[in-house]
Design a protein around this motif. Structure first.
Motif, PDB file in Angstrom:
ATOM      1  N   VAL A 101       5.071   3.043   2.074  1.00  0.00           N
ATOM      2  CA  VAL A 101       4.733   4.630   2.005  1.00  0.00           C
ATOM      3  C   VAL A 101       5.777   5.568   2.581  1.00  0.00           C
ATOM      4  N   TYR A 102       7.016   4.806   2.741  1.00  0.00           N
ATOM      5  CA  TYR A 102       8.231   5.989   3.063  1.00  0.00           C
ATOM      6  C   TYR A 102       9.531   5.284   2.463  1.00  0.00           C
ATOM      7  N   SER A 109       0.045   5.249   9.274  1.00  0.00           N
ATOM      8  CA  SER A 109       0.784   6.276   8.609  1.00  0.00           C
ATOM      9  C   SER A 109       2.167   6.271   9.049  1.00  0.00           C
TER      10      SER A 109
END
Length: 487
Positions: A229-230, A451
Motif C-alpha cells: 500500500v506504500y 492503513s
C-alpha cells in the motif's frame, strides 16, 4: 470446569500415579528394590510423566485452538450488513464477546437461567436492560444478529469446555493406567524418565528459537503488506517523515534512523569510556572491600526502570542543559528536550551494561599473563594497556555491542528526553526522535490497522531488526578475528 481445577485434578492424578508406580514396581520385585532395573522413584516419575505430558499438551493446544474455532462459528452468524460502515469484523466481534460475557455474568448471578439466556429475545432494548441489571454496560444497540452470534459464542464455548475436560481427563487416566501397567521389575524406568527429561529440555530450548521465528515472520508478513500500500522507494528514498491519519502521508525513514544513530552514539560516547574505566579500576586497582560494595552499587543503575530515567531527563538534565546552552547561555538550545538530553541519560543507564560485562571478561584473563608481564619489567598500567585489554578485547566488544543494542531499542528516555521531531540535523541540542518511539506512536494512533500509517510500524521494526542483525554479524567477525586462545 475451570482450567485451574482441571490442572489441579491432573496434578492429583500424577501424584497418585507416582505412588502407584512405586508400589506396583516393588510388589513385582517381591518387595526388594534390588530386584528392580531402576530405583523405585524412577517408576513413580515414569507414571507421573505419562499422566502429565499428554494431558497438559492437549490442554495447551485446546486452549490455543478453541478461540479461533469459537470466533469462526460466531462470526458465521454475522452478515455483511451487520458490520457498520467504517467498522471492521474484529470490532463487531468484540461487541459479540461483550454481550456473551454479559449473559454469562447474568446467569452466574441468578438473574436468568441458561435456557432463558439461550432463547433471549432479540429486542435490543430488552437485551440492554437485562445486561444492565447484571452490571454490563453495552454502549451501542444490540442487533438481532449480534445477539444470535453472542448466543452461538456462548454455546460453542460451553461445548468446547466440556469436550476439553473430557478429552484431557481421559488422556490423564489413560496415561495413569498405561504407566502403572508398565511398572514391573524388568521395565527400564530410568531410561524412559531420562528420555522424557531430555525431550522437556529440548522443548524448553526450542521456545526461544520458535519465538524468534514467530517474531520475524510477523514482521515480514506485515512489512510486505505495508509495501503493497506504500511504495518501498518512497519509504527508503524520502528524507521527510510526515504521517497524516487522514491520508497523504510521506513516510521517509531516514530522519528516524538519523535520530536513532545520533542518540545512540552520544549514549555510547558516555557509557563506554566510563564503564570500561570503571571495570579496569574494579578488576585491577580496587581492593576486595571496596569492590564488594562498589560493584553492586554500580549495577543498581541497571535495575532502575527506564521511565524513571526518562523523568530524570525531562525534569533534571533537560532544564540543566537549557540553562547552560539555552537562550540565556550560549543560545544553542531551544528547549529541554534534545538529542543531548536523551543521549546523556541513556549513557548513564548503559554504564552497568559495559562495566559489569567488561569486569567479568577482564577477570577471566589468566593471571599468568599478568605475572609474565610484570616479570619482564612492565608496570601495572603498561600491563593493562598492552596485555590485559588486548586479551579481553572480544569480550569488551560484546559488552559494547550489548550496550549499542540496548541504546537502539530504548523508547521511554527518547520520548521524554529527546522530543518527537523527526528531522535531519547535526545540532545535538535539537529535538529529534528514534525508530522505536515512532513505532509506539504509529500503533497508538487513530488510523485503521490496515492503513499505511499503522502498518509502517512493522516496516520500521523490520528495518531495525535487519540493522541490529548486521551489527551482531559485524561484532562476531571482530570477535573471531581478534580472539585469543589460552590453555
Amino acid at each position: 470446569m475451570p482450567v485451574l481445577w482441571l490442572i489441579l485434578i491432573i496434578l492429583a492424578l500424577a501424584v497418585a500415579g507416582y505412588f502407584a508406580g512405586r508400589v506396583r514396581a516393588l510388589s513385582s520385585a517381591g518387595g526388594s528394590s534390588r530386584n528392580l532395573h531402576s530405583l523405585p522413584n524412577y517408576y513413580g516419575w515414569n507414571v507421573a510423566m505419562k499422566v502429565l505430558t499428554p494431558a497438559l499438551l492437549a490442554l495447551v493446544i485446546w486452549l490455543l485452538a478453541q478461540p479461533f474455532v469459537v470466533n469462526s462459528q460466531a462470526g458465521s452468524q454475522l452478515s455483511d450488513a451487520a458490520i457498520p460502515e467504517g467498522s471492521t469484523l474484529g470490532l463487531v466481534m468484540s461487541d459479540v464477546r461483550r454481550v456473551a460475557d454479559g449473559l454469562d455474568l447474568a446467569v452466574s448471578r441468578g438473574l436468568m437461567g441458561q435456557d432463558e439466556a439461550s432463547a433471549l429475545s432479540a429486542d435490543a432494548t430488552d437485551v440492554r436492560a437485562r445486561l444492565a441489571e447484571a452490571g454490563v454496560a453495552v454502549g451501542s444497540s444490540v442487533s438481532p444478529e449480534i445477539l444470535r452470534a453472542a448466543q452461538t459464542y456462548r454455546s460453542a464455548n460451553a461445548t468446547g469446555g466440556l469436550l476439553m475436560t473430557v478429552v484431557v481427563l481421559a488422556l490423564a487416566a489413560a496415561g495413569l493406567v498405561f504407566g502403572v501397567r508398565q511398572s514391573n521389575a524388568e521395565f527400564r524406568a530410568r531410561n524412559a524418565v531420562e528420555q522424557g527429561v531430555r525431550a522437556l529440555l529440548l522443548a524448553a530450548a526450542s521456545i526461544a528459537v520458535l519465538t524468534t521465528i514467530g517474531i520475524v515472520l510477523s514482521l515480514i508478513f506485515n512489512t510486505v503488506e505495508f509495501f503493497r500500500v506504500y511504495p518501498a522507494a518512497k519509504f527508503f528514498g524520502s528524507f521527510t517523515w510526515s504521517p497524516s491519519f487522514g491520508g497523504g502521508s510521506e513516510l521517509g525513514i531516514w530522519p528516524l534512523l538519523w535520530g536513532t544513530f545520533y542518540i545512540s552514539l552520544i549514549a555510547l560516547l558516555v557509557s563506554v569510556p566510563i564503564g570500561l574505566f570503571a571495570a579496569v579500576y574494579l578488576s585491577e586497582y580496587a581492593g576486595p572491600k571496596l569492590r564488594a560494595w562498589a560493584k553492586p552499587l554500580l549495577e543498581l543503575l541497571a535495575g532502575i526502570p527506564t521511565i524513571v530515567y526518562g523523568l530524570f531527563a525531562l525534569l533534571t538534565v533537560g532544564p540543566l542543559l537549557l540553562e547552560v546552552f539555552g537562550r540565556e547561555g550560549l543560545g544553542w538550545m531551544q528547549s529541554g528536550t534534545a538529542v543531548m538530553t536523551a543521549g546523556l541519560v541513556m549513557g548513564i543507564m548503559l554504564i552497568p551494561f559495559v562495566s559489569s560485562l567488561s569486569d567479568d571478561i577482564i577477570n577471566s584473563v589468566p593471571q599468568s599473563l599478568r605475572d609474565g608481564s610484570y616479570g619482564l619489567g612492565a608496570t601495572k598500567s603498561e600491563t593493562i594497556r598492552e596485555v590485559i585489554l588486548p586479551a579481553a578485547l572480544p569480550g569488551i566488544v560484546g559488552a559494547v555491542l550489548l550496550a549499542a543494542s540496548r541504546a537502539i531499542g530504548e523508547t521511554m528516555i527518547v520520548v521524554l528526553g529527546a522530543g518527537a521531531a523527526a528531522r535531519l540535523s547535526l545540532n545535538p541540542f535539537d529535538a529529534m526522535t528514534t525508530v522505536t518511539a515512532k513505532i509506539v506512536s504509529q500503533l497508538t494512533g487513530d488510523a485503521d490497522f490496515s492503513s499505511p500509517e499503522a502498518l509502517v510500524a512493522f516496516a520500521l521494526g523490520m528495518t531495525l531488526f535487519v540493522m541490529t542483525l548486521g551489527l551482531n554479524v559485524f561484532a562476531l567477525y571482530i570477535v573471531r578475528k581478534y580472539r585469543e586462545q589460552y590453555d
